[in-house]
Design an enzyme around this catalytic site. Structure first.
Site, short mmCIF file in Angstrom:
data_model
loop_
_atom_site.label_atom_id
_atom_site.label_comp_id
_atom_site.label_asym_id
_atom_site.label_seq_id
_atom_site.Cartn_x
_atom_site.Cartn_y
_atom_site.Cartn_z
N LYS A 96 0.92 -1.15 -0.06
CA LYS A 96 0.04 0.04 -0.01
C LYS A 96 0.73 1.21 0.04
CE LYS A 96 -4.14 -1.80 0.05
NZ LYS A 96 -5.12 -1.58 -1.20
N LYS A 121 -2.33 -11.46 -9.60
CA LYS A 121 -3.35 -11.51 -9.08
C LYS A 121 -4.79 -10.86 -9.39
CE LYS A 121 -4.94 -10.00 -4.50
NZ LYS A 121 -4.77 -9.53 -3.25
N LYS A 154 -9.62 -6.34 -7.51
CA LYS A 154 -10.50 -5.35 -7.88
C LYS A 154 -9.75 -3.99 -7.89
CE LYS A 154 -14.65 -3.17 -7.34
NZ LYS A 154 -15.96 -3.66 -7.89
P1 TYM Z 1 -10.27 -9.73 -0.01
O1 TYM Z 1 -11.69 -8.89 0.18
O2 TYM Z 1 -9.29 -9.17 -0.64
O3 TYM Z 1 -10.62 -11.05 -0.36
C1 TYM Z 1 -11.46 -11.94 0.15
C2 TYM Z 1 -11.16 -13.40 -0.19
O4 TYM Z 1 -10.87 -13.63 -1.49
C3 TYM Z 1 -9.43 -14.19 -1.77
N1 TYM Z 1 -9.17 -13.77 -2.72
C4 TYM Z 1 -8.29 -14.49 -3.70
N2 TYM Z 1 -8.16 -15.68 -3.77
C5 TYM Z 1 -7.27 -16.22 -4.81
N3 TYM Z 1 -7.00 -15.57 -5.83
C6 TYM Z 1 -7.28 -14.17 -6.00
N4 TYM Z 1 -6.92 -13.49 -6.80
C7 TYM Z 1 -7.86 -13.72 -4.78
N5 TYM Z 1 -8.41 -12.25 -4.70
C8 TYM Z 1 -9.15 -12.44 -3.36
C9 TYM Z 1 -8.84 -13.50 -0.47
O5 TYM Z 1 -7.66 -14.48 -0.06
C10 TYM Z 1 -9.77 -13.76 0.60
O6 TYM Z 1 -10.01 -14.92 1.12
N6 TYM Z 1 -8.69 -9.06 4.64
C11 TYM Z 1 -9.40 -9.80 3.87
C12 TYM Z 1 -10.72 -9.77 4.18
C13 TYM Z 1 -10.80 -10.23 5.74
C14 TYM Z 1 -10.89 -11.24 6.16
C15 TYM Z 1 -11.01 -11.17 7.85
C16 TYM Z 1 -10.53 -12.78 5.90
C17 TYM Z 1 -11.26 -9.07 6.82
N7 TYM Z 1 -11.18 -9.77 7.94
C18 TYM Z 1 -11.15 -12.36 8.73
C19 TYM Z 1 -10.57 -13.76 6.76
C20 TYM Z 1 -10.84 -13.51 8.05
C21 TYM Z 1 -9.53 -9.31 2.54
O7 TYM Z 1 -9.22 -8.14 2.24
O8 TYM Z 1 -9.85 -10.04 1.74
#
Ligand code: TYM
Length: 331
Positions: free
Chosen positions: A111, A194, A197
């Protein structure tokens, strides 16, 4: 029975990375575990969404949760900001989270690189909020994609540290979970490693995308000028298309194009057309359910209310016990 917790940030519709990295496993895990799945709208504030967008983004994520087969009668589905308890646990964990370890976190460093104009404390303490989400329900398993691995490691550090400081064995050690397989990373259409969004709309395919949009995105995916000698390694963009094909298409289709690449006869246009149709076949049932659910406001509000009630029950118990362990006492 294992306790399972996971969340997805509310930045709008969910993409194939979210689905294959996380959501698909939520759906499987709800059958045999005590599951809490939430939409992380507090986390989304680190990138300063406009107030006009916040609610709509949560709604899109919720609809995608339900359209993917999450069942509010089996799993507890809730919105993170409906649980003020998470904010309290976040505050308490922050007291024992150190600047050095937070600054070393890869996603924070990323970031600093990508949004140097907005390095806020919420970004720095993103991993403590995430740890609070997870240990608030004293989770054992956390279904996530590969990119969240380090956050899970930090969650274990914070949970263990709490236990050690207060001399208790209160929080279990939660682990990132993908049914014993390696954690997944779905690549982007723009040649990046990856699907995400934040990489812009041409990088990601959303479950809610129409067939026209999917065709357009896939046809514009980054490739190269084509192999000129057998055994030539694939460029990142082409490698990404093959990775997507491996997930979306039949093994026969995949080996047909692999063979064509080997023989240097491959036409990327044909490969993309096939991939686009296979993605459309996969997303069609989701899109239909998304359209139905979006229009059913009373149902969505029932789901959210029921989820908040159940999640708060579990959260309130933890917070009560944590306050006791730390030494807060009533007068
Ligand atoms: P986020 O919102 O970026 O993504 C949500 C979930 O999707 C998975 N993911 C992916 N997996 C494989 N390939 C990709 N290209 C890809 N993009 C996203 C992420 O690994 C995730 O599992 N910090 C987290 C949200 C969060 C969270 C938590 C998760 C907040 N609190 C507690 C687990 C437990 C996040 O930003 O994910």
């Amino acid at each position: 029975m294992d306790i399972v917790v996971s969340g997805i940030r509310s930045t709008g519709n969910l993409h194939l990375g979210n689905y294959f990295g996380a959501l698909r496993n939520f759906v499987k895990m709800q059958e045999t575990n005590t599951c809490f799945f939430f939409i992380a709208d507090y986390h989304s504030l680190t990138t300063h969404p406009h107030p006009d967008d916040l609610h709509g983004n949560v709604k899109k994520a919720l609809v995608d949760f339900l359209a993917s087969g999450l069942n509010p009668e089996k799993a507890t589905l809730y919105i993170q900001s409906d649980l003020p308890e998470v904010a309290e646990l976040y505050l308490l964990l922050n007291m024992n989270a150190y600047l050095g370890e937070l600054e070393r976190c890869t996603s924070f460093k990323e970031k600093i690189r990508t949004q140097p104009e907005n390095i806020n404390a919420g970004l720095l303490t993103y991993p403590t909020l995430m740890a609070a989400d997870i240990i608030l329900h004293r989770a054992h398993k956390v279904p996530v994609g590969k990119d969240q691995e380090q956050h899970l490691e930090m969650t274990r550090t914070f949970a263990n540290r709490f236990n050690r400081i207060y001399g208790v064995d209160y929080f279990p050690e939660p682990v990132a979970f993908n049914f014993g397989e390696d954690l997944i990373k779905i690549p982007g259409l723009d040649g990046s490693m990856k699907m995400s969004k934040s990489e812009g709309d041409m990088n990601a395919i959303y479950l809610a995308d129409s067939p026209e949009v999917i065709r357009k995105k896939v046809m514009r995916a980054v490739t190269d000028t084509g192999p000129t000698a057998p055994g030539q390694p694939r460029s990142q963009g082409v490698e990404n298309l093959f990775s997507l094909m491996k997930i979306m298409s039949t093994p026969e289709t995949l080996s047909y194009f692999e063979e064509a690449y080997q023989q240097c006869t491959i036409r990327y246009g044909d490969m993309k057309k096939q991939l686009a149709e296979d993605v459309i076949r996969f997303t069609a049932p989701f899109t239909a359910r998304i359209n139905q659910l979006q229009a059913d406001a009373p149902y969505l509000s029932r789901v959210v209310k029921q989820g908040a009630d159940k999640a708060r029950e579990s959260a309130a118990k933890t917070i009560h016990e944590v306050r006791e362990i730390i030494g807060f006492k009533k007068f």
